[in-house]
Scaffold this motif. Structure first.
Motif, PDB file in Angstrom:
ATOM      1  N   PHE A 243      68.047 -39.162 -11.457  1.00 14.55           N
ATOM      2  CA  PHE A 243      68.172 -40.019 -12.628  1.00 14.55           C
ATOM      3  C   PHE A 243      66.792 -40.290 -13.221  1.00 14.55           C
ATOM      4  N   GLY A 244      66.507 -39.591 -14.328  1.00 16.27           N
ATOM      5  CA  GLY A 244      65.303 -39.884 -15.075  1.00 16.27           C
ATOM      6  C   GLY A 244      65.581 -40.996 -16.065  1.00 16.27           C
ATOM      7  N   THR A 245      64.757 -41.073 -17.087  1.00 18.06           N
ATOM      8  CA  THR A 245      64.919 -42.127 -18.087  1.00 18.06           C
ATOM      9  C   THR A 245      66.272 -42.039 -18.775  1.00 18.06           C
ATOM     10  N   LEU A 246      66.661 -40.826 -19.147  1.00 22.18           N
ATOM     11  CA  LEU A 246      67.945 -40.640 -19.818  1.00 22.18           C
ATOM     12  C   LEU A 246      69.100 -41.034 -18.905  1.00 22.18           C
ATOM     13  N   GLY A 247      69.060 -40.583 -17.664  1.00 24.35           N
ATOM     14  CA  GLY A 247      70.131 -40.894 -16.735  1.00 24.35           C
ATOM     15  C   GLY A 247      70.272 -42.378 -16.474  1.00 24.35           C
ATOM     16  N   LEU A 248      69.151 -43.047 -16.266  1.00 23.19           N
ATOM     17  CA  LEU A 248      69.200 -44.495 -16.032  1.00 23.19           C
ATOM     18  C   LEU A 248      69.687 -45.236 -17.275  1.00 23.19           C
ATOM     19  N   GLY A 249      69.272 -44.754 -18.454  1.00 27.86           N
ATOM     20  CA  GLY A 249      69.749 -45.374 -19.683  1.00 27.86           C
ATOM     21  C   GLY A 249      71.253 -45.222 -19.851  1.00 27.86           C
ATOM     22  N   LEU A 250      71.779 -44.041 -19.492  1.00 24.24           N
ATOM     23  CA  LEU A 250      73.217 -43.818 -19.584  1.00 24.24           C
ATOM     24  C   LEU A 250      73.977 -44.683 -18.580  1.00 24.24           C
ATOM     25  N   LEU A 251      73.432 -44.840 -17.379  1.00 19.65           N
ATOM     26  CA  LEU A 251      74.069 -45.704 -16.382  1.00 19.65           C
ATOM     27  C   LEU A 251      74.072 -47.160 -16.849  1.00 19.65           C
ATOM     28  N   ALA A 252      72.964 -47.585 -17.454  1.00 17.65           N
ATOM     29  CA  ALA A 252      72.908 -48.951 -17.975  1.00 17.65           C
ATOM     30  C   ALA A 252      73.933 -49.139 -19.099  1.00 17.65           C
ATOM     31  N   ALA A 253      74.043 -48.126 -19.955  1.00 20.28           N
ATOM     32  CA  ALA A 253      75.037 -48.199 -21.040  1.00 20.28           C
ATOM     33  C   ALA A 253      76.454 -48.255 -20.472  1.00 20.28           C
ATOM     34  N   ALA A 254      76.703 -47.493 -19.405  1.00 23.11           N
ATOM     35  CA  ALA A 254      78.024 -47.516 -18.782  1.00 23.11           C
ATOM     36  C   ALA A 254      78.325 -48.883 -18.179  1.00 23.11           C
ATOM     37  N   GLY A 255      77.310 -49.492 -17.541  1.00 26.68           N
ATOM     38  CA  GLY A 255      77.516 -50.824 -16.978  1.00 26.68           C
ATOM     39  C   GLY A 255      77.801 -51.864 -18.047  1.00 26.68           C
ATOM     40  N   LEU A 256      77.032 -51.815 -19.128  1.00 30.19           N
ATOM     41  CA  LEU A 256      77.266 -52.748 -20.238  1.00 30.19           C
ATOM     42  C   LEU A 256      78.639 -52.517 -20.858  1.00 30.19           C
ATOM     43  N   GLY A 257      79.006 -51.251 -21.015  1.00 30.85           N
ATOM     44  CA  GLY A 257      80.309 -50.939 -21.576  1.00 30.85           C
ATOM     45  C   GLY A 257      81.449 -51.448 -20.710  1.00 30.85           C
ATOM     46  N   ALA A 258      81.287 -51.371 -19.390  1.00 34.75           N
ATOM     47  CA  ALA A 258      82.330 -51.869 -18.487  1.00 34.75           C
ATOM     48  C   ALA A 258      82.513 -53.374 -18.640  1.00 34.75           C
ATOM     49  N   VAL A 259      81.404 -54.092 -18.761  1.00 36.37           N
ATOM     50  CA  VAL A 259      81.489 -55.546 -18.941  1.00 36.37           C
ATOM     51  C   VAL A 259      82.178 -55.881 -20.259  1.00 36.37           C
ATOM     52  N   LEU A 260      81.768 -55.205 -21.330  1.00 37.40           N
ATOM     53  CA  LEU A 260      82.388 -55.461 -22.636  1.00 37.40           C
ATOM     54  C   LEU A 260      83.869 -55.106 -22.630  1.00 37.40           C
ATOM     55  N   PHE A 261      84.216 -54.025 -21.922  1.00 32.80           N
ATOM     56  CA  PHE A 261      85.624 -53.615 -21.851  1.00 32.80           C
ATOM     57  C   PHE A 261      86.478 -54.698 -21.201  1.00 32.80           C
ATOM     58  N   VAL A 262      85.979 -55.277 -20.116  1.00 27.23           N
ATOM     59  CA  VAL A 262      86.733 -56.341 -19.439  1.00 27.23           C
ATOM     60  C   VAL A 262      86.912 -57.541 -20.371  1.00 27.23           C
ATOM     61  N   LEU A 263      85.844 -57.917 -21.072  1.00 25.24           N
ATOM     62  CA  LEU A 263      85.933 -59.059 -21.989  1.00 25.24           C
ATOM     63  C   LEU A 263      86.935 -58.799 -23.114  1.00 25.24           C
ATOM     64  N   VAL A 264      86.904 -57.591 -23.675  1.00 17.11           N
ATOM     65  CA  VAL A 264      87.825 -57.250 -24.758  1.00 17.11           C
ATOM     66  C   VAL A 264      89.266 -57.245 -24.265  1.00 17.11           C
ATOM     67  N   GLU A 265      89.494 -56.697 -23.080  1.00 11.51           N
ATOM     68  CA  GLU A 265      90.859 -56.609 -22.560  1.00 11.51           C
ATOM     69  C   GLU A 265      91.437 -57.994 -22.264  1.00 11.51           C
ATOM     70  N   ARG A 266      90.597 -58.912 -21.841  1.00 13.28           N
ATOM     71  CA  ARG A 266      91.086 -60.262 -21.552  1.00 13.28           C
ATOM     72  C   ARG A 266      91.565 -60.976 -22.815  1.00 13.28           C
ATOM     73  N   ARG A 267      91.007 -60.608 -23.956  1.00 10.89           N
ATOM     74  CA  ARG A 267      91.358 -61.279 -25.213  1.00 10.89           C
ATOM     75  C   ARG A 267      92.382 -60.517 -26.021  1.00 10.89           C
ATOM     76  N   SER A 268      92.721 -59.295 -25.600  1.00 11.17           N
ATOM     77  CA  SER A 268      93.638 -58.467 -26.375  1.00 11.17           C
ATOM     78  C   SER A 268      95.083 -58.894 -26.143  1.00 11.17           C
ATOM     79  N   ALA A 269      95.870 -58.911 -27.232  1.00  8.70           N
ATOM     80  CA  ALA A 269      97.292 -59.246 -27.109  1.00  8.70           C
ATOM     81  C   ALA A 269      98.068 -58.122 -26.437  1.00  8.70           C
ATOM     82  N   ALA A 270      97.639 -56.888 -26.635  1.00  7.23           N
ATOM     83  CA  ALA A 270      98.283 -55.729 -26.006  1.00  7.23           C
ATOM     84  C   ALA A 270      97.195 -54.841 -25.423  1.00  7.23           C
TER      85      ALA A 270
END
Length: 488
Positions: A243-270
């Motif tokens: 994991f170079g700079t690109l790999g670590l950046g992609l992993l960080a983006a994946a982690g942030l995306g997972a957190v946002l996904f959970v927040l969005v799903e909790r507020r979604s009606a469906a």
């Protein structure tokens, strides 16, 4: 997962499928499971030829495989949920059509980037097929034969994996690389015909009454999950465990995306994936076990060729022959494992499969090079038999009690856990092997170093399977405790 009262009543009152109808429906589902695995494995062998045909470097040509993998991984959960909303039969037919047309476009592609685009479309069709095939089993096969049906689907997936390299090699050497993709077109047409004729029709009012009353697809959640999974898959595949700079950046983006996904799903009606679904401890354990076991299985595919060629000195033909044993054993084991599941249940069969894998990994830790290929093959066969047994039991256990209106998304999540395990295994187990061997270039590593790498890698693999076995035993005890409490 426990079914709702309505779902239980529906299953109890629904007529059992006729035996002949169930057999033809299962044939359609088997072909729908074969095509995606064949689609990914048949293309790998053509990469060197594609590099020459398009005068492109390997870094560009590998996107022929990565485009399919990314499209499948990022869309499989959304495809399962969409099937629950709009009708699984309708969407599966569309997925087969997309896969077949994309295969034709792959074979006719005039440029590399058009081939890659067609492969992405092919992967999208494969995601629909993979997500919905298992979801159909509950409505097409009698409950007492569910294990055998799941075993057959696992067998077809393994057949596709085993057949792909040899069939692809023959086609590349004969008609040429375009035939690798065109060969999938008639198979797709046959699958479409069988599915159209024999799969049960979608209920006109499922799942939400009239069409206007049905919940709309969760577009923000679907997009977030796709981007998150794409970032993770790219981090694992492009860096190959480093994991170079690109790999670590992609992993960080994946982690942030997972957190946002959970927040969005909790507020979604469906929501695309209901967060409450993961409160089921048995489902959480099954998904975790699937990811762990798939990570371990990938080690045999990543490490095996280097060990066989460098440590044992086998020629290329011998390496290919030995490597084909694993998928063939999986293909042979699937249906018998399904019969065992139907006879003794999913919990004990799951534990038995994981125990066999643990013993096989420990045997590989101590495999002496003096025993040659048989000393490597015997433990690998044990690992593979255990894997096929586990997969059949785990898939049956997860899908057995899912309410009909959630089968698609649960099947998608289950397939996703397997795909993430395979992606992670490619990078992580490869990195463990390279580190233990102490060589950046494994093709030039000393035989003793390669053997050390194998032993270390499968020591890690044994630990991962042991964790999965603990999860299986703990989940089984918890379920038994709940059953006893319910009866008292």
């Amino acid at each position: 997962m426990k079914p709702s009262t309505a779902a239980t009543t529906a299953r109890a009152t629904a007529p059992a499928p006729a035996p002949s109808s169930a057999r033809w429906a299962l044939a359609a589902l088997s072909l729908s499971m074969l095509l995606p695995s064949l689609g990914i494995s048949i293309a790998n062998v053509a990469l060197p030829t594609l590099s020459v045909a398009f005068s492109a470097p390997f870094a560009a040509v590998q996107w022929v495989v990565l485009a399919f993998l990314l499209a499948t991984t990022t869309t499989i959960v959304g495809a399962g949920r969409l099937g629950d909303l709009v009708g699984r039969r309708r969407l599966l037919l569309g997925g087969i059509v997309l896969f077949t047309v994309a295969s034709l476009l792959c074979g006719a592609a005039p440029t590399l980037w058009l081939l890659i685009a067609a492969r992405a479309a092919q992967g999208l069709g494969a995601a629909v097929m993979m997500a919905l095939t298992m979801a159909f089993v509950g409505g097409t096969v009698p409950k007492e034969r569910t294990g055998r049906a799941m075993g057959l689907l696992g067998t077809m997936s393994a057949v596709g994996t085993a057949l792909g390299p040899s069939l692809g090699g023959l086609l590349v050497a004969g008609p040429g690389w375009r035939a690798v993709f065109l060969a999938l077109v008639p198979l797709g047409g046959l699958g479409l015909l069988l599915a159209h004729r024999h799969l049960p029709p979608d209920a006109p009012d499922a799942p939400g009454g009239t069409a206007s009353a049905r919940p709309r697809p969760d577009r923000p959640g679907t997009l977030l999950l796709a981007l998150t999974l794409a970032a993770y898959a790219l981090a694992m595949t492009l860096g190959r465990g480093r994991f170079g700079t690109l790999g670590l950046g992609l992993l960080a983006a994946a982690g942030l995306g997972a957190v946002l996904f959970v927040l969005v799903e909790r507020r979604s009606a469906a929501p695309l994936v209901r967060p409450a679904m993961f409160r089921d401890g048995a489902l959480r354990a099954s998904l975790a076990m699937s990811a762990l076991v798939s990570t371990v299985v990938m080690a045999t595919l990543v490490v095996g060729p280097f060990y066989l060629s460098r440590a044992l000195g086998l020629p290329a033909a011998g390496v290919g022959l030995v490597m084909s044993v694993g998928p063939l054993v999986t293909a042979v084991t699937g249906v018998p494992a399904g019969r065992i599941v139907d006879r003794i249940g999913t919990r004990r069969t799951t534990a038995a499969g994981l125990a066999a894998m643990t013993v096989g990994c420990l045997a590989l830790c101590a495999a002496p090079t003096g025993l040659g290929a048989p000393g490597y093959l015997a433990p690998v066969v044990l690992v593979t038999v255990g894997y096929a047994t586990f997969q059949t039991a785990n898939n049956t256990g997860v899908m057995a009690d899912v309410p009909p209106d959630r089968r698609g998304v649960v099947s998608g999540v289950l397939n996703l856990s397997r795909n993430l395990g395979l992606i992670t295994g490619t990078a992580v187990m490869g990195a463990v092997f390279a580190a233990a061997a102490g060589a950046d270039d494994l093709t030039a590593a000393r035989p003793a170093a390669v053997a050390t790498g194998l032993h270390t890698t499968f020591a890690v693999a044994a630990a991962l399977v042991a964790v999965a076995l603990v999860l299986a035993l703990a989940s089984g005890r918890s379920a038994a405790g709940r059953t006893a409490a319910a009866r008292s």
